[in-house]
Design a protein around this motif. Structure first.
Motif, mmCIF file in Angstrom:
data_model
loop_
_atom_site.group_PDB
_atom_site.id
_atom_site.type_symbol
_atom_site.label_atom_id
_atom_site.label_comp_id
_atom_site.label_asym_id
_atom_site.label_seq_id
_atom_site.Cartn_x
_atom_site.Cartn_y
_atom_site.Cartn_z
ATOM 1 N N ILE A 131 15.440 -9.804 -3.369
ATOM 2 C CA ILE A 131 14.770 -10.409 -4.519
ATOM 3 C C ILE A 131 13.259 -10.437 -4.313
ATOM 4 N N ALA A 132 12.824 -10.773 -3.088
ATOM 5 C CA ALA A 132 11.388 -10.827 -2.796
ATOM 6 C C ALA A 132 10.749 -9.446 -2.921
ATOM 7 N N GLY A 190 7.406 -6.017 -5.480
ATOM 8 C CA GLY A 190 7.153 -4.617 -5.788
ATOM 9 C C GLY A 190 6.791 -4.400 -7.240
ATOM 10 N N LEU A 191 7.449 -5.112 -8.152
ATOM 11 C CA LEU A 191 7.131 -4.991 -9.568
ATOM 12 C C LEU A 191 5.715 -5.484 -9.861
ATOM 13 N N VAL A 192 5.330 -6.606 -9.254
ATOM 14 C CA VAL A 192 3.980 -7.131 -9.460
ATOM 15 C C VAL A 192 2.945 -6.156 -8.916
ATOM 16 N N TYR A 235 -1.408 -2.217 -9.635
ATOM 17 C CA TYR A 235 -2.131 -1.126 -9.001
ATOM 18 C C TYR A 235 -1.653 0.272 -9.398
ATOM 19 N N ASP A 236 -0.586 0.359 -10.183
ATOM 20 C CA ASP A 236 -0.094 1.689 -10.537
ATOM 21 C C ASP A 236 0.473 1.674 -11.957
ATOM 22 N N GLN A 237 -0.303 1.143 -12.910
ATOM 23 C CA GLN A 237 0.197 1.085 -14.282
ATOM 24 C C GLN A 237 0.376 2.471 -14.881
ATOM 25 N N PHE A 238 -0.477 3.418 -14.502
ATOM 26 C CA PHE A 238 -0.337 4.771 -15.036
ATOM 27 C C PHE A 238 0.895 5.470 -14.467
ATOM 28 N N ILE A 270 14.566 -0.474 -3.588
ATOM 29 C CA ILE A 270 13.698 0.682 -3.834
ATOM 30 C C ILE A 270 13.302 0.803 -5.292
ATOM 31 N N TRP A 271 13.918 0.027 -6.171
ATOM 32 C CA TRP A 271 13.718 0.152 -7.611
ATOM 33 C C TRP A 271 12.247 0.138 -8.026
ATOM 34 N N PRO A 272 11.426 -0.845 -7.576
ATOM 35 C CA PRO A 272 10.038 -0.910 -8.073
ATOM 36 C C PRO A 272 9.196 0.290 -7.679
ATOM 37 N N PHE A 273 9.625 1.053 -6.681
ATOM 38 C CA PHE A 273 8.802 2.134 -6.157
ATOM 39 C C PHE A 273 9.283 3.512 -6.627
#
Length: 265
Positions: free
Chosen positions: A16-17, A22-24, A29-32, A198-201
């Motif tokens: 969860i952490a 990772g989403l934040v 830093y990587d919106q594009f 690994i989802w957020p990345f």
């Protein structure tokens, strides 16, 4: 070391952490890069088949997991849904959705491997994501098949995995309940946690983006523009001029102005 405590008491909170952090991080830093990196331009025939199969299938799978894990058995029995009725519906829909999801992702992987430009745009990150995603889908289908064709089990996931899952939200993980689950459910749960880690990345991050702003976006008005007139010919009315308002036109080289012009024009 008590592995049950590590796997079912500590690892879920680590997952969860990492997921939230990772989403934040990705958003700041990587919106594009918060995109699926669409490849429809290179190939669309297989995409039109595989993408709906995968997305509609995974949507039903997620809804089924949410209902099975969040709603206690006592609640469904209180409204007259017996355990046998619940399992018939859950196994039927789960099997169809799981097969559709697996077929969809198989088509997408085949497309990515056999379409040159799409394959060249595939990163190691994408390959890792596909391996974990397919493993999670296959493990989920395996648990379904084992529950139907395997040896009869008196204890089901509604008595083990579901209570453990709900206990995580009150920070009192029911480790004993998860420890009593079958090995197939444990493997499926571990692969699922790895997928969320690994989802957020990965490109899967786009699933957390809901296009809510489209509901409130104003309409885009498209107006055609007249082609440029030939030399010496009279110019037509401007394509962008508002409909129903006076306009100045040229007729034989002279300027013709309407007799009445509205106020403010």
């Amino acid at each position: 070391m008590d592995w049950d405590v590590v796997l079912w008491g500590i690892l879920p909170y680590v997952m969860i952490a990492v997921l939230i952090g990772g989403l934040v991080w990705r958003y700041r830093y990587d919106q594009f890069g918060w995109t699926t990196r669409s490849s429809q331009l290179y190939e669309s025939r297989l995409l039109r088949i595989g993408s709906p199969l995968f997305h509609f299938g995974i949507l039903v799978v997620v809804i089924g997991h949410a209902i099975g894990l969040v709603i206690p058995k006592a609640w469904t029995e209180a409204v007259g849904v017996t355990e046998d009725m619940y399992h018939v519906v859950a196994l039927g829909l789960g099997s169809v959705a799981g097969i559709a999801t697996l077929a969809g992702v198989a088509i997408l992987i085949w497309r990515r491997r056999t379409t040159g430009p799409v394959f060249m745009a595939t990163t190691k990150n994408d390959k890792t994501m596909y391996v974990v995603l397919v493993a999670a889908i296959i493990a989920g289908l395996a648990t379904t098949l084992i529950s139907v064709f395997g040896p009869h089990q008196e204890v089901t996931y509604r008595d083990t995995v579901a209570p453990w899952f709900r206990s995580l939200f009150v920070f009192q993980p029911d480790i004993a309940a998860m420890a009593a689950a079958g090995i197939d459910f444990k493997i499926h749960t571990l692969i699922g946690m790895l997928l969320f880690i690994i989802w957020p990345f990965t490109r899967l991050v786009h699933a957390f983006t809901a296009p809510v702003h489209y509901l409130f976006r104003p309409y885009i008005v498209y107006r055609s523009r007249d082609s440029r007139p030939a030399p010496g010919a009279g110019a037509g009315r401007r394509g962008w001029a508002p409909v129903g308002t006076p306009d100045r036109t040229r007729d034989g080289g002279s300027v013709r102005t309407p007799d009445r012009i509205g106020k403010g024009n």
